[in-house]
Design an enzyme around this catalytic site. Structure first.
Site, PDB file in Angstrom:
ATOM      1  CD  GLU A   1      18.796 -39.622 -45.720  1.00 16.98           C
ATOM      2  OE1 GLU A   1      18.559 -39.751 -46.925  1.00 16.98           O
ATOM      3  OE2 GLU A   1      19.461 -38.696 -45.253  1.00 16.98           O
TER       4      GLU A   1
ATOM      5  CD  GLN B   1      26.035 -42.932 -51.211  1.00 17.89           C
ATOM      6  OE1 GLN B   1      25.595 -43.180 -50.100  1.00 17.89           O
ATOM      7  NE2 GLN B   1      26.106 -41.694 -51.658  1.00 17.89           N
TER       8      GLN B   1
HETATM    9  C1  BGC Z   1      22.158 -40.158 -47.894  1.00 19.36           C
HETATM   10  C2  BGC Z   1      23.493 -40.357 -48.568  1.00 19.36           C
HETATM   11  C3  BGC Z   1      23.719 -39.245 -49.586  1.00 19.36           C
HETATM   12  C4  BGC Z   1      23.745 -37.926 -48.846  1.00 19.36           C
HETATM   13  C5  BGC Z   1      24.000 -36.719 -49.728  1.00 19.36           C
HETATM   14  C6  BGC Z   1      21.804 -38.740 -47.601  1.00 19.36           C
HETATM   15  O1  BGC Z   1      20.530 -38.511 -48.074  1.00 19.36           O
HETATM   16  O2  BGC Z   1      22.024 -41.008 -46.792  1.00 19.36           O
HETATM   17  O3  BGC Z   1      23.519 -41.626 -49.142  1.00 19.36           O
HETATM   18  O4  BGC Z   1      24.870 -39.450 -50.337  1.00 19.36           O
HETATM   19  O5  BGC Z   1      22.527 -37.726 -48.187  1.00 19.36           O
HETATM   20  O6  BGC Z   1      23.007 -36.578 -50.694  1.00 19.36           O
END
Ligand code: BGC
Length: 387
Positions: free
Chosen positions: A157, A19
């Site tokens: 996650e 990201q």
């Molecule tokens: C993730 C991130 C994501 C954030 C906001 C989480 O699910 O680990 O990579 O950018 O939430 O959506």
């Protein structure tokens, strides 16, 4: 909200390689970004160029008063082809660990944050027969550079990784709101997590190993509560159950999600009118993280919890501060009620690539897309000084 966290509480921000680094060209997501999938509004491109500017990022963080930084190592860079490990990339991430320590930041390092090598996805990714073995080879290669890292997060996650596996493989039969993780991918991720911990501890006996669970606080209309349970089971409960022997468990939460059955499908329901929405379209619901740490604590038992992500996508930094202030209060209330929370990492340090678009801005720091200049928002100093 201030001064009510214990002195050794971890206080940081979180990021993920794909990201912010830019040009992660060997990854499965880079390939996916160059398809016409409706989720993709724009590719990640140079992102925030943090592959080169990580020192500047850490300076901002430490300068604002934070003591911890969660970042991820990119498997696609470390193992560009099966069993070909890049010494130069491993040295790069080792420099980041040293760089964090030099600035007084304790690194919490994630080994897998949604992205993997393109070759891994092409062989079936988390649904392939040798997925766990493949991941273990990567973990074996990375483990030696993880000295001085107190906390390692194996997989970010896992339920979302299992959903992404279906998305990328083109086997998604519904949109994300109704999609269920593939049970084969979920089982492989759990096995990978369980096998990674002893490998890491063999190298670094005092290392604290855990992973980060996404908690969406599913709820349903009165009388339909079983919909919320059915929703949570394959997405959250199976992974919480698999965390019981861990050194810590990461909890990430942003909102709550109403679920119900529509046309026979268990799905996330649209928000009603008048509900404040964030730039991701989620309900503005700051107490989500307090709710989440309470639920996870009730499921995993006596394991320390670290909030490894929490934040809000908004153009209004004053809304970010209001959200975060209320979120931290909800964590403090949970702690006062006995939930063992050891740290808080805000998502995110920088405005970054939100898996298909740059539009949802989660950062405490804005980034110019062309010059990559960093512009701290008031929330950076506010949060940095609020431990
Ligand atoms: C993730 C991130 C994501 C954030 C906001 C989480 O699910 O680990 O990579 O950018 O939430 O959506």
């Amino acid at each position: 909200m201030s001064g009510r966290f214990p002195p050794d509480f971890l206080w940081g921000t979180a990021t993920a390689a794909h990201q912010i680094e830019g040009n992660n060209t060997n990854s499965d997501w880079w390939a996916f970004e160059h398809t016409t999938h409706p989720r993709i509004k724009e590719p990640s491109g140079d992102a925030a160029d943090s592959y080169h500017r990580w020192g500047e990022d850490m300076d901002l963080l430490a300068g604002a008063g934070f003591t911890d930084y969660r970042f991820s190592i990119e498997w696609a860079r470390v193992e560009p082809a099966p069993d070909e490990f890049s010494a130069a990339q491993l040295a790069h991430y080792r420099r980041m660990i040293d760089g964090a320590r030099d600035r007084g930041l304790r690194p919490l390092v994630t080994l897998h944050h949604f992205t993997g090598p393109r070759w891994f996805a092409e062989r079936g990714g988390w649904m392939s027969a040798d997925a766990v073995d493949r991941f273990m080879r990567y973990v074996e290669a990375v483990a030696p550079i993880l000295g001085d890292v107190d906390h390692v997060c194996t997989i970010n996650e896992p339920h979302v990784v299992a959903l992404i596996a279906r998305l990328i493989a083109g086997t998604a039969d519904r949109d994300m709101a109704g999609l269920e993780p593939d049970p084969r991918a979920s089982a492989a991720l759990i096995e990978a997590h369980h096998q990674a911990a002893p490998i890491l501890r063999a190298h670094w006996p005092r290392q604290q190993v855990g992973w980060s669970l996404a908690w969406v606080n599913a709820y349903a209309d009165p009388g339909a509560e079983d919909a919320a349970e059915r929703y949570a089971q394959p997405r959250q409960i199976v992974f919480a159950d698999a965390s019981r022997d861990d050194d810590w468990v990461g909890v990430q939460s942003y909102t709550r999600t109403k679920v119900g059955v529509v046309d026979g499908w268990l799905t996330e329901l649209k928000l009603g009118p008048g509900v404040e929405r964030t730039l991701t379209g989620w309900e503005f619901y700051p107490q989500a993280i307090g709710d989440a740490v309470r639920t996870v604590a009730s499921l995993v038992g006596d394991i320390p919890i670290i909030v490894t992500e929490n934040g809000v996508a908004t153009d209004g930094d004053e809304r970010r501060i209001a959200y975060t202030d209320a979120a931290l209060t909800s964590v403090q209330q949970a702690m006062a009620d006995g939930v063992d929370v050891r740290g808080y990492f805000h998502w995110s340090l920088l405005d970054n690539y939100e898996w298909g678009s740059y539009r949802p801005t989660f950062g405490l720091v804005a980034v110019d897309k062309t010059t990559f200049a960093r512009y701290p928002k008031p929330s950076l100093a506010w949060l940095g000084s609020h431990k």
